[in-house]
Write a protein that holds these residues in place. Structure first.
Motif, PDB file in Angstrom:
ATOM      1  N   ARG A  79      64.849   6.193   8.077  1.00 56.30           N
ATOM      2  CA  ARG A  79      66.250   5.974   8.457  1.00 56.30           C
ATOM      3  C   ARG A  79      66.625   6.896   9.615  1.00 56.30           C
ATOM      4  NH1 ARG A  79      65.519   2.323   5.580  1.00 56.30           N
ATOM      5  NH2 ARG A  79      66.661   1.626   3.727  1.00 56.30           N
ATOM      6  N   ASP A 100      71.173  -1.617   7.216  1.00 55.82           N
ATOM      7  CA  ASP A 100      70.893  -0.558   6.238  1.00 55.82           C
ATOM      8  C   ASP A 100      71.992  -0.475   5.186  1.00 55.82           C
ATOM      9  OD1 ASP A 100      68.556   0.082   7.494  1.00 55.82           O
ATOM     10  OD2 ASP A 100      69.351   1.805   8.592  1.00 55.82           O
ATOM     11  N   SER A 157      71.624  -1.222   1.186  1.00 57.02           N
ATOM     12  CA  SER A 157      71.851  -0.159   0.207  1.00 57.02           C
ATOM     13  C   SER A 157      73.018  -0.463  -0.714  1.00 57.02           C
ATOM     14  CB  SER A 157      72.077   1.178   0.919  1.00 57.02           C
ATOM     15  OG  SER A 157      73.262   1.138   1.698  1.00 57.02           O
TER      16      SER A 157
END
Length: 563
Positions: free
Chosen positions: A36, A153, A157
């Motif tokens: 990340r 992302d 998540s």
């Protein structure tokens, strides 16, 4: 690792997780390595960001190693304004906190001050380019401005339903962009001394996530109904708001939860069930579960408060129910009880299994005596189904049933009470039935009333909704009260209506019973004043007062033979 000067966070997923493909796919998108962007070139700032990513990584590993959780299918949440607001607030606050840290480092002077001066100067340069990226005038030059990747992302998540190219995806991306601009602008206010760094660090309070608070709250809860209710409340809340840290929750989050729940319809999935709006009582019960989890975290010192769920009610948001479809629950009338007791179930049916056809076979045990005990004691179904023979005090000076928590079921509120056995119940042969059960070696008054297969009742109908109660509600009542009950309306009366009929009996003027006596016998809640100054009323007072209460206008069928 570093790419074009921008620092990245990278970790290898533990082998124990990799060996569980389902867990790896659910929590790490099937990737053995987590990579990340930290969105910064500054190594000092990257340390704080990496610590947060490490915490998140460890949480995912912990969940992935929980086999039961890993096997559950992952669900996605719709992108709502509330979810976008939460994402934006968290990202904006993180940006602002970075500047608060820089401001503290500058205060130290020396080499630290020079380093953070360079960092903030780079921010000023990046901010100009970022404004162009956000406005769409220029392309992103490096990952810290790659909002497509950042949006993907976040969507992954958070488990959001936002495919690339959809309006929902665009909303997430725009929320991140706006949060960065607002966070950096607020950060510059802190850096330049126009805003106190305390305002930024205050939101950095560490606290458990709501899911952690719920799990801790459930550790000492044994009742399956409570455990299921708390988990369902959290699941519904997470779908609307997300799994936030307790310090990030606001009263508006709980209002949004109420607002979303109030749009839902329930029921209509089984015979006799009517589709209807979710009631305020149902939503408020979920609120109470969530409020209890937060209070537990406060009581345990895991969170300093406040409990923002306190004082929230769903009533302003719920839709009214059609009274023609959803009539209020009520007691049985005497005429209805007479029709019920004239049904083959009580007077004679075809066989043990063909209980709804007329015949000469007489049902005994819970089928005959269960409803009569409910009618003549006002006890709840679970109280009757779990009643031990040792709790039937026929030989006492004041014959009564001892209703208390035992190994088979708990009582409502954990309270115990003594319920007088009316003369009318004894006249029907109840004493002889009890003696027969004792000679037969029964443990419970109704050993034929099935119990859940384990203490938690997992995968079993609760004791209050056993076969007799279900058959009574779904088959006997519609047949016995044909013309009164219709399929288009919610049932006004159920097995529980025996309890209301008993209370109605006790309130007749001819008996002149105090409401304190009635509440004591029936087991209804007392006022705080009554609890303090009256307390429990002894059976030596309630028995003489109620023993002669009787249903004068109801013809009871004779009991079935024993044996």
């Amino acid at each position: 690792m570093e790419r074009d000067g921008v620092l990245y966070y990278q970790r290898r997923v533990p082998k124990a997780v990799i060996d569980q493909p389902g867990a790896l796919a659910r929590y790490f998108n099937g990737q053995a390595i987590v990579r990340r962007t930290l969105g910064t070139k500054d190594r000092i700032a990257a340390i704080g960001l990496a610590e947060e990513m490490t915490r998140q990584f460890n949480e995912l590993v912990s969940k992935a190693l929980d086999t039961s959780a890993a096997l559950k299918p992952r669900t996605t949440r719709s992108v709502t304004p509330e979810i976008l607001r939460v994402l934006s607030d968290e990202r904006r606050a993180r940006r602002e906190r970075e500047f608060a840290q820089y401001r503290l480092m500058k205060e130290l002077g020396g080499e630290n001050a020079e380093i953070v001066d360079d960092i903030v100067y780079q921010y000023e340069i990046d901010a100009e380019h970022q404004s162009g990226v956000i406005a769409g005038r220029v392309d992103a030059r490096h990952p810290s401005h790659d909002y497509d990747t950042m949006a993907l992302d976040v969507i992954e998540s958070e488990g959001l339903d936002a495919p690339v190219g959809s309006l929902a995806f665009g909303a997430v991306r725009l929320a991140l962009k706006e949060a960065d601009v607002q966070g950096v602008n607020a950060g510059f206010e802190v850096w330049q001394g126009r805003k106190s760094f305390l305002d930024s660090t205050r939101s950095n309070q560490r606290s458990p996530k709501l899911s952690d608070a719920v799990n801790a709250y459930l550790l000492n809860r044994q009742k399956k109904r409570t455990v299921d209710g708390v988990r369902e409340a959290f699941r519904c809340f997470e779908k609307v708001v997300g799994d936030l840290h307790l310090h990030a929750l606001t009263a508006e989050h709980f209002r949004a939860f109420c607002r979303a729940q109030a749009t839902l319809d329930i029921g209509g999935r089984s015979r006799g069930s009517v589709t209807r709006p979710m009631s305020a009582e149902t939503i408020d019960k979920k609120l109470a579960f969530l409020r209890g989890a937060i209070k537990h975290a406060i009581d345990q010192g895991e969170f300093i408060g406040p409990n923002v769920a306190s004082g929230i009610t769903s009533k302003p948001f719920v839709r009214p129910s059609d009274p023609l479809v959803m009539p209020e629950k009520r007691p049985f009338t005497s005429a209805e009880i007479s029709r019920i007791l004239a049904y083959p179930w009580f007077t004679g049916c075809e066989s043990e299994t063909r209980r709804h056809r007329p015949g000469s076979y007489r049902l005994g045990g819970m089928w005959y005596w269960g409803p009569l005990v409910a009618l003549l004691t006002g006890c709840r179904a679970a109280e009757i189904g779990g009643l031990l023979l040792s709790e039937v005090m026929l030989d006492e000076k004041y014959p009564h049933l001892l209703i208390r928590t035992n190994e088979h079921r708990t009582t409502k509120g954990g309270y115990s009470r003594k319920v007088p056995i009316l003369d009318q119940l004894l006249e029907l042969g109840f004493g002889e039935f009890v003696d027969h059960q004792r000679r037969a070696g029964a443990h419970r008054l109704f050993d034929d009333w099935p119990l859940p297969s384990n203490k938690s009742g997992h995968n079993d109908k609760p004791i209050s909704n056993g076969p007799m109660v279900r058959s009574f509600n779904t088959t006997l009542l519609p047949a016995a009260l044909k013309g009164i009950m219709t399929a288009e309306r919610r049932k006004e009366v159920t097995f529980h209506s025996f309890r209301g009929a008993f209370k109605t009996l006790l309130t007749k003027n001819e008996y002149q019973l105090s409401m304190n006596y009635i509440h004591e016998v029936v087991g209804h809640a007392k006022s705080n004043l009554d609890k303090r100054y009256i307390g429990e009323i002894d059976i030596s007072e309630t028995y003489p007062a109620v023993r002669k209460c009787r249903y004068e206008d109801i013809a009871f069928p004779p009991p079935p033979p024993f044996g």
